[in-house]
Design a protein around this motif. Structure first.
Motif, PDB file in Angstrom:
ATOM      1  N   CYS A  18      60.032  84.462  83.097  1.00  0.00           N
ATOM      2  CA  CYS A  18      60.332  85.624  83.567  1.00  0.00           C
ATOM      3  C   CYS A  18      61.316  86.263  82.212  1.00  0.00           C
ATOM      4  N   TYR A  50      63.092  93.533  91.059  1.00  0.00           N
ATOM      5  CA  TYR A  50      63.617  92.241  91.404  1.00  0.00           C
ATOM      6  C   TYR A  50      63.395  91.493  92.731  1.00  0.00           C
ATOM      7  N   GLU A  51      63.405  92.488  93.767  1.00  0.00           N
ATOM      8  CA  GLU A  51      62.825  91.922  95.205  1.00  0.00           C
ATOM      9  C   GLU A  51      61.304  91.332  94.874  1.00  0.00           C
ATOM     10  N   ARG A  54      61.450  88.062  93.466  1.00  0.00           N
ATOM     11  CA  ARG A  54      61.859  87.084  94.263  1.00  0.00           C
ATOM     12  C   ARG A  54      60.720  86.624  95.213  1.00  0.00           C
ATOM     13  N   GLU A  55      59.897  87.835  95.609  1.00  0.00           N
ATOM     14  CA  GLU A  55      58.783  87.595  96.646  1.00  0.00           C
ATOM     15  C   GLU A  55      57.831  86.761  95.884  1.00  0.00           C
ATOM     16  N   LEU A  57      58.313  84.494  93.398  1.00  0.00           N
ATOM     17  CA  LEU A  57      58.838  83.270  93.133  1.00  0.00           C
ATOM     18  C   LEU A  57      58.806  82.409  94.439  1.00  0.00           C
ATOM     19  N   SER A  58      59.198  83.172  95.431  1.00  0.00           N
ATOM     20  CA  SER A  58      59.160  82.317  96.783  1.00  0.00           C
ATOM     21  C   SER A  58      58.093  81.662  97.186  1.00  0.00           C
ATOM     22  N   VAL A 147      67.767  86.784  90.732  1.00  0.00           N
ATOM     23  CA  VAL A 147      66.373  86.202  90.587  1.00  0.00           C
ATOM     24  C   VAL A 147      66.530  85.356  91.919  1.00  0.00           C
ATOM     25  N   ASN A 148      67.871  84.613  92.283  1.00  0.00           N
ATOM     26  CA  ASN A 148      67.929  83.903  93.435  1.00  0.00           C
ATOM     27  C   ASN A 148      69.464  84.046  94.125  1.00  0.00           C
ATOM     28  N   GLU A 297      56.948  88.836  84.861  1.00  0.00           N
ATOM     29  CA  GLU A 297      56.734  87.534  85.173  1.00  0.00           C
ATOM     30  C   GLU A 297      55.602  87.076  84.565  1.00  0.00           C
TER      31      GLU A 297
END
Length: 306
Positions: A18, A50-51, A54-55, A57-58, A147-148, A297
């Motif tokens: 990323c 970024y939301e 994160r979604e 990568l989750s 990111v986290n 990403e």
């Protein structure tokens, strides 16, 4: 003595790479409890980006985040955080009114040491940072937070060797391509699943003054049309799987767009991904104090065997 990984029977992998820019304004706008200043929001396009990252990568199993930050600047070699834990207060030297953040980071020392050792074997100058009072840079912290935010996964944190300033973009590129290669090799041998993160903006010409209300979005725009054109060109290469063209044009892009790629992070990232030929996902683009920022990403797990 080389580390013996607990997962030696399994092969590790890079599950995603990323581009994750670090303007502290994004943390300021989120109003997390770790940051002292408070805001009325702002820069929503990037925060929503970024939301979405994160979604994404989750949904991917991963063990560790590997970050290269241009704001941990080292002039003799590349350094790695080398203790299991770092905590303290990080204050942005340019924007102390926006970023005074209490951080608490866990480090994957085993993987950090493995990358360090492989880099040393490849002839790169490297060092483990083992000073418990070392202050972690705000670029690492901002990218890590965006990111986290839970910081519930360990980090590997890599410095930016400023070879571009002593030599040239071309020398920087050669060194970062090699660092990316050994980073990948160490991850594959570790048995761990990693997300690799280049913590940098694209075009990087700042405004020279700040608005009375920093989050006043009526004042936010790209610094110049030329910066916009460069950002769109590089993003188009990312979205169409033309990473090699980014590498080829990196010297010109870095010089003409005053790009934060001068820290080596973008070159290193593309090298860890073996210069991908598949399209990246653009999660968001926006400007902060005139600089161009893209949240991108490369979903390696969809395209690679390892």
């Amino acid at each position: 003595m080389r580390p013996t990984f607990g997962r030696s029977m399994a092969k590790g992998s890079i599950v995603a790479g990323c581009l994750a820019p670090h303007p502290p304004h994004l943390v300021y706008a989120e109003n997390p409890p770790q940051n002292e200043p408070t805001s009325e929001g702002g820069w929503e396009q990037l925060r929503w980006g970024y939301e979405r990252l994160r979604e994404s990568l989750s949904k991917i199993d991963h063990d560790v985040l590997v970050i290269l930050s241009p704001h941990w600047q080292t002039y003799v070699g590349t350094h790695f955080l080398g203790l299991p834990h770092f905590e303290g207060l990080s204050v942005d030297p340019i924007f102390p009114n926006l970023f005074r953040y209490s951080y608490n980071l866990d480090i994957d020392v085993e993987l950090s040491r493995a990358i360090h050792d492989k880099a040393a074997d490849a002839g790169l100058a490297v060092k483990m940072m083992e000073n418990p009072d070392f202050r972690v840079d705000y670029g690492t912290i901002t990218t890590g937070h965006m990111v986290n935010p839970a910081f519930d996964k360990p980090l590997v944190v890599i410095s930016s060797n400023r070879s571009r300033h002593y030599y040239s973009v071309e020398v920087m590129q050669e060194m970062m391509m090699e660092l990316g290669r050994v980073t990948r090799d160490a991850i594959l041998e570790s048995g761990k699943k990693a997300v690799v993160l280049a913590s940098n903006s694209l075009s990087h010409r700042h405004f020279t003054t700040e608005s009375d209300v920093p989050e006043d979005m009526s004042k936010e725009h790209i610094t110049s049309h030329a910066m916009h054109l460069w950002d769109m060109r590089i993003i188009d290469y990312m979205r169409t799987g033309q990473a090699q063209r980014i590498i080829d044009e990196m010297p010109e892009f870095t010089e003409q767009a005053i790009a934060e790629s001068d820290g080596g992070g973008l070159t290193w990232l593309l090298s860890t991904l073996t210069v991908p030929t598949y399209p990246a996902i653009l999660h968001g683009y926006g400007t902060i104090i005139g600089t161009g920022n893209a949240i991108v990403e490369w979903p390696c797990y969809l395209h690679e065997e390892v």
